[in-house]
Write an enzyme that holds these catalytic residues in place. Structure first.
Site, PDB file in Angstrom:
ATOM      1  N   SER A  96     -98.268  56.860  78.719  1.00 45.79           N
ATOM      2  CA  SER A  96     -98.260  55.804  79.886  1.00 45.79           C
ATOM      3  C   SER A  96     -97.506  56.329  81.144  1.00 45.79           C
ATOM      4  O   SER A  96     -98.024  55.720  82.270  1.00 45.79           O
ATOM      5  CB  SER A  96     -97.762  54.329  79.215  1.00 45.79           C
ATOM      6  OG  SER A  96     -98.600  54.100  78.041  1.00 45.79           O
TER       7      SER A  96
ATOM      8  N   LYS B 212     -94.826  44.847  69.580  1.00 50.12           N
ATOM      9  CA  LYS B 212     -95.722  43.987  70.505  1.00 50.12           C
ATOM     10  C   LYS B 212     -95.719  42.392  69.949  1.00 50.12           C
ATOM     11  O   LYS B 212     -95.999  41.442  70.803  1.00 50.12           O
ATOM     12  CB  LYS B 212     -97.322  44.253  70.317  1.00 50.12           C
ATOM     13  CG  LYS B 212     -97.322  45.682  71.204  1.00 50.12           C
ATOM     14  CD  LYS B 212     -98.828  46.053  70.726  1.00 50.12           C
ATOM     15  CE  LYS B 212     -99.257  47.286  71.399  1.00 50.12           C
ATOM     16  NZ  LYS B 212    -100.536  47.853  71.705  1.00 50.12           N
TER      17      LYS B 212
ATOM     18  N   ASP C  38    -104.574  44.875  76.207  1.00 50.75           N
ATOM     19  CA  ASP C  38    -105.389  45.624  75.056  1.00 50.75           C
ATOM     20  C   ASP C  38    -106.846  45.302  74.860  1.00 50.75           C
ATOM     21  O   ASP C  38    -107.441  46.217  74.647  1.00 50.75           O
ATOM     22  CB  ASP C  38    -104.385  45.743  73.748  1.00 50.75           C
ATOM     23  CG  ASP C  38    -103.399  46.424  73.581  1.00 50.75           C
ATOM     24  OD1 ASP C  38    -103.321  47.353  74.603  1.00 50.75           O
ATOM     25  OD2 ASP C  38    -102.485  46.352  73.004  1.00 50.75           O
TER      26      ASP C  38
ATOM     27  N   ALA D 115    -105.659  47.113  59.577  1.00 50.27           N
ATOM     28  CA  ALA D 115    -105.527  45.638  59.856  1.00 50.27           C
ATOM     29  C   ALA D 115    -103.796  45.542  60.411  1.00 50.27           C
ATOM     30  O   ALA D 115    -103.069  44.787  59.917  1.00 50.27           O
ATOM     31  CB  ALA D 115    -105.731  44.552  58.691  1.00 50.27           C
ATOM     32  N   GLY D 116    -103.799  46.290  61.384  1.00 53.08           N
ATOM     33  CA  GLY D 116    -102.183  46.676  61.911  1.00 53.08           C
ATOM     34  C   GLY D 116    -102.407  46.043  63.291  1.00 53.08           C
ATOM     35  O   GLY D 116    -103.112  45.291  63.574  1.00 53.08           O
ATOM     36  N   GLY D 117    -101.144  46.359  64.146  1.00 56.57           N
ATOM     37  CA  GLY D 117    -100.987  45.823  65.303  1.00 56.57           C
ATOM     38  C   GLY D 117    -102.159  46.064  66.356  1.00 56.57           C
ATOM     39  O   GLY D 117    -102.818  45.335  67.079  1.00 56.57           O
TER      40      GLY D 117
ATOM     41  N   ASN E  51    -109.235  47.413  55.089  1.00 57.12           N
ATOM     42  CA  ASN E  51    -107.995  47.905  54.966  1.00 57.12           C
ATOM     43  C   ASN E  51    -107.401  48.458  53.827  1.00 57.12           C
ATOM     44  O   ASN E  51    -107.742  47.967  52.702  1.00 57.12           O
ATOM     45  CB  ASN E  51    -106.943  46.878  55.730  1.00 57.12           C
ATOM     46  CG  ASN E  51    -105.625  47.381  55.898  1.00 57.12           C
ATOM     47  OD1 ASN E  51    -105.404  48.253  56.779  1.00 57.12           O
ATOM     48  ND2 ASN E  51    -104.378  46.696  55.638  1.00 57.12           N
ATOM     49  N   ARG E  52    -106.563  49.445  53.647  1.00 56.30           N
ATOM     50  CA  ARG E  52    -105.869  50.160  52.705  1.00 56.30           C
ATOM     51  C   ARG E  52    -105.074  48.954  51.744  1.00 56.30           C
ATOM     52  O   ARG E  52    -105.373  48.726  50.504  1.00 56.30           O
ATOM     53  CB  ARG E  52    -104.806  51.027  52.900  1.00 56.30           C
ATOM     54  CG  ARG E  52    -104.232  51.771  51.629  1.00 56.30           C
ATOM     55  CD  ARG E  52    -103.134  52.685  52.354  1.00 56.30           C
ATOM     56  NE  ARG E  52    -102.111  52.201  53.241  1.00 56.30           N
ATOM     57  CZ  ARG E  52    -101.253  52.906  53.681  1.00 56.30           C
ATOM     58  NH1 ARG E  52    -101.071  54.169  53.277  1.00 56.30           N
ATOM     59  NH2 ARG E  52    -100.080  52.422  54.202  1.00 56.30           N
TER      60      ARG E  52
HETATM   61  P1  NAP Z   1     -99.640  49.576  62.522  1.00 55.21           P
HETATM   62  O1  NAP Z   1     -99.407  48.176  63.079  1.00 55.21           O
HETATM   63  O2  NAP Z   1     -98.241  50.184  61.846  1.00 55.21           O
HETATM   64  O3  NAP Z   1    -100.779  49.507  61.326  1.00 55.21           O
HETATM   65  C1  NAP Z   1    -101.102  50.820  60.803  1.00 55.21           C
HETATM   66  C2  NAP Z   1    -102.408  50.647  59.958  1.00 55.21           C
HETATM   67  O4  NAP Z   1    -102.866  51.908  59.362  1.00 55.21           O
HETATM   68  C3  NAP Z   1    -102.311  49.777  58.920  1.00 55.21           C
HETATM   69  O5  NAP Z   1    -103.794  48.983  58.765  1.00 55.21           O
HETATM   70  C4  NAP Z   1    -102.270  50.324  57.474  1.00 55.21           C
HETATM   71  O6  NAP Z   1    -102.826  49.968  56.491  1.00 55.21           O
HETATM   72  C5  NAP Z   1    -103.017  51.674  58.144  1.00 55.21           C
HETATM   73  N1  NAP Z   1    -102.543  52.661  57.458  1.00 55.21           N
HETATM   74  C6  NAP Z   1    -101.313  53.567  57.725  1.00 55.21           C
HETATM   75  N2  NAP Z   1    -101.293  54.709  57.019  1.00 55.21           N
HETATM   76  C7  NAP Z   1    -102.463  54.730  56.168  1.00 55.21           C
HETATM   77  C8  NAP Z   1    -103.056  55.580  55.476  1.00 55.21           C
HETATM   78  N3  NAP Z   1    -102.522  56.609  54.972  1.00 55.21           N
HETATM   79  N4  NAP Z   1    -104.298  55.331  54.668  1.00 55.21           N
HETATM   80  C9  NAP Z   1    -105.117  54.320  55.309  1.00 55.21           C
HETATM   81  N5  NAP Z   1    -104.605  53.303  56.031  1.00 55.21           N
HETATM   82  C10 NAP Z   1    -103.136  53.358  56.560  1.00 55.21           C
HETATM   83  O7  NAP Z   1     -99.971  50.533  63.728  1.00 55.21           O
HETATM   84  P2  NAP Z   1    -100.844  50.107  65.133  1.00 55.21           P
HETATM   85  O8  NAP Z   1     -99.904  49.703  66.038  1.00 55.21           O
HETATM   86  O9  NAP Z   1    -102.002  49.315  64.620  1.00 55.21           O
HETATM   87  O10 NAP Z   1    -101.196  51.608  65.642  1.00 55.21           O
HETATM   88  C11 NAP Z   1    -102.187  52.353  64.989  1.00 55.21           C
HETATM   89  C12 NAP Z   1    -102.824  53.521  65.866  1.00 55.21           C
HETATM   90  O11 NAP Z   1    -103.403  52.943  66.777  1.00 55.21           O
HETATM   91  C13 NAP Z   1    -101.713  54.493  66.557  1.00 55.21           C
HETATM   92  O12 NAP Z   1    -101.983  55.644  66.479  1.00 55.21           O
HETATM   93  C14 NAP Z   1    -101.690  53.898  67.838  1.00 55.21           C
HETATM   94  O13 NAP Z   1    -101.007  54.931  68.764  1.00 55.21           O
HETATM   95  C15 NAP Z   1    -103.006  53.509  67.966  1.00 55.21           C
HETATM   96  N6  NAP Z   1    -103.216  52.571  69.258  1.00 55.21           N
HETATM   97  C16 NAP Z   1    -103.758  52.993  70.256  1.00 55.21           C
HETATM   98  C17 NAP Z   1    -104.098  52.114  71.283  1.00 55.21           C
HETATM   99  C18 NAP Z   1    -104.722  52.345  72.567  1.00 55.21           C
HETATM  100  O14 NAP Z   1    -104.577  51.815  73.664  1.00 55.21           O
HETATM  101  N7  NAP Z   1    -105.780  53.496  72.414  1.00 55.21           N
HETATM  102  C19 NAP Z   1    -103.479  50.683  71.360  1.00 55.21           C
HETATM  103  C20 NAP Z   1    -102.876  50.411  70.226  1.00 55.21           C
HETATM  104  C21 NAP Z   1    -102.612  51.172  69.128  1.00 55.21           C
HETATM  105  P3  NAP Z   1    -101.808  49.018  55.458  1.00 55.21           P
HETATM  106  O15 NAP Z   1    -101.775  47.820  56.152  1.00 55.21           O
HETATM  107  O16 NAP Z   1    -102.238  49.429  54.259  1.00 55.21           O
HETATM  108  O17 NAP Z   1    -100.270  49.829  55.629  1.00 55.21           O
END
Ligand code: NAP
Length: 493
Positions: free
Chosen positions: A242, A289, A325, A352-354, A374-375
């Site tokens: 950013s 967030k 977003d 199903a994360g943020g 989701n896992r």
């Molecule tokens: P988060 O809230 O921590 O969510 C993580 C997700 O990943 C959960 O669904 C989790 O599943 C899953 N996960 C983690 N390890 C796993 C594994 N080994 N196998 C299967 N599923 C797994 O993270 P987030 O904020 O959503 O971010 C996720 C990614 O999106 C990051 O790389 C972030 O940089 C990217 N992102 C990009 C943008 C963009 O503008 N391009 C915006 C937001 C986020 P469980 O529920 O089972 O733990």
């Protein structure tokens, strides 16, 4: 107020190699600190020759191990080296606050050198920081220096108040490490005589930025007390792209503004920092967030709908939250020529994360029929419930269902993200080629998930598209201006 200088700390083992390093960065620096504690023993004999080998003002430093340096021989030997070295054309000599040999100070001052009177604290921000600087500041011919290590956001706040307490004193005051990182960029804004930096492959102290990034990415030369400050809060945050997006935008629109990463362990503790620095607006990333919503005085509909906030804007008084977003995620899909409308489309969202929040909300709002996999299956169910979406696990059953929700497949988990770039959350899914495969992970740009989809003939969308999309909307909210040269930043990233 005076502009701060950029000082390159050089830590090569020979004087010649230090000179090579200086030549590499000459156009980006104002002075150099010779960290003689890194020199080979043989080289120490020529300490006094070093300033004559370059035309840049130089600081002589022989840092003890206890202060984060490499020097381990006796104190008498070190003092003798400092005295001998200071016969050279150094403008400054760094002597520690607790140096017992007072005579050496007098003799070095007699040679017309300014003393940088330093102390280091690697365990936090000492409570008597301001009073120690004020005390050192009273010694004629000396510039007090403190490099301290904020270990949390509250420590950063205390450090910032020390600048205020020491206003008017010529000093070097810097925060080390990731929590202290903003102070290195904001030296002119906060009032530090200089900021130290080092070559990326030879980082001399925790949190040093390389001189090119300091000048080009963080606009160091443009920053003054009047600069408008923006930033991003996250934990971790240093990997974020950013600053590259917003600072380029500020530069191209001619705005006196800078955008800085803030490592934040407590959102609550960040708001006093934001007030102190008069931050005009900031982005919010993992994991803050949701938490940040508690501290908003006003929230846009986008925040209520997605239940997450990625943009905070200063009100007078208070703070307004917006979520960009969703718009950022949808923009590349709307621009995609293969999609004439979203009617009757079926999509799978993996995760199903943020990050999935804005994705699911936006797709459902467009009338897309969504399957969430989701896992942790329970989280998929909870996530799907308010939207009445289908849900399942990342197992063979889930993958089978995915085939019938495959117009768009959005990958939102952390799997495949740096440093574990080999990961793929759905290795068992065979792309057919008709899918639009969208990975919101942006580091690396091409994840294994996207590579497999592309090989199968799918249209792919990279996470940087979403990142840029949300950033462009944010830029408009921050500045009231359209982001300039969108194609340029796209190519750059
Ligand atoms: P988060 O809230 O921590 O969510 C993580 C997700 O990943 C959960 O669904 C989790 O599943 C899953 N996960 C983690 N390890 C796993 C594994 N080994 N196998 C299967 N599923 C797994 O993270 P987030 O904020 O959503 O971010 C996720 C990614 O999106 C990051 O790389 C972030 O940089 C990217 N992102 C990009 C943008 C963009 O503008 N391009 C915006 C937001 C986020 P469980 O529920 O089972 O733990």
């Amino acid at each position: 107020m005076e502009k701060s200088f950029i000082c390159l700390a050089v830590t090569e083992s020979t004087l010649d190699n230090n000179i090579k390093r200086i030549l590499e960065y000459k156009d980006h620096i104002d002075m150099v600190e010779l960290r003689a504690d890194f020199l080979d023993k043989e080289e120490l004999r020529y300490l006094d020759k070093f300033p004559g080998m370059t035309d840049i003002p130089a600081i002589l430093t022989i840092r003890r191990k206890s202060d984060g340096g490499m020097y381990t021989s006796g104190e008498n030997e070190r003092c003798a080296l400092l005295e001998k070295g200071s016969a050279g054309k150094y403008q400054f000599v760094d002597l520690e606050e607790d140096l017992e040999n007072e005579d050496i100070t007098a003799r070095i001052k007699e040679k017309g050198k300014t003393i940088i009177r330093s102390f280091h604290d690697f365990n936090g921000v000492p409570h008597d920081l301001a009073s120690r600087i004020k005390k050192s500041g009273q010694r004629p011919g000396e510039i007090p220096k403190a490099a301290v290590m904020p270990l949390c956001t509250k420590d950063l706040d205390r450090l910032l108040h020390s600048y205020k307490e020491c206003k008017g004193i010529r000093k070097i005051l810097l925060g080390m490490g990731t929590f202290g990182f903003p102070t290195r960029i904001l030296a002119s804004y906060l009032g530090s005589f200089l900021t130290y930096c080092s070559a990326p492959q030879k980082c001399a102290a925790p949190g040093h930025i390389d001189p090119v990034a300091l000048e080009n990415l963080y606009r160091f030369r443009n920053i003054s007390r009047n600069t408008a400050l923006y930033g991003i809060i996250g934990n971790p945050v240093m990997h974020t792209l950013s600053p590259a997006i917003h600072n380029r935008g500020f530069s191209q629109t001619g705005l006196d503004a800078v955008y800085i990463p803030f490592q934040v362990d407590s959102v609550k503790d960040f708001f006093p920092v934001a007030e102190f620095l008069d931050i005009k607006g900031f982005s919010v990333t993992i994991p803050h967030k949701e938490e940040v919503i508690r501290y908003l005085t006003q929230q846009d509909k986008s925040v209520e709908q997605i239940a997450a906030c990625n943009t905070v804007l200063r009100l007078d008084p208070g703070w307004r939250g917006v979520n960009t977003d969703g718009t950022g995620f949808m923009e590349p899909l709307r621009e995609n020529k293969r999609l004439e409308s979203f009617n009757n489309l079926r999509a799978t969202v993996i995760g199903a994360g943020g990050g999935a929040k804005a994705v699911v909300f936006s797709l459902v709002s467009e009338g897309v029929d969504v399957l969430i996999l989701n896992r942790t299956v329970g989280k998929a169910e909870m996530f799907a419930s308010p939207y009445h979406c289908a849900w399942g696990g990342l197992d063979s059953e889930g993958l089978k269902r995915m085939s019938s929700y495959s117009d768009i497949i959005v990958q939102t988990t952390k799997v495949g993200m740096e440093p574990d770039i080999q990961g793929d959350p759905v290795p068992g899914y065979r792309f057919k080629g008709h899918e639009i495969a969208y990975d919101i992970v942006y580091k690396p740009a091409m994840t294994n998930f996207l590579k497999r989809a592309e090989q199968a003939g799918c249209t792919i969308i990279q996470g940087k598209e979403m990142l840029l999309g949300q950033g462009f909307v944010q830029f408009r909210l921050f500045t009231g201006k359209e982001y300039p040269d969108k194609a340029g930043i796209k190519a750059l990233l």
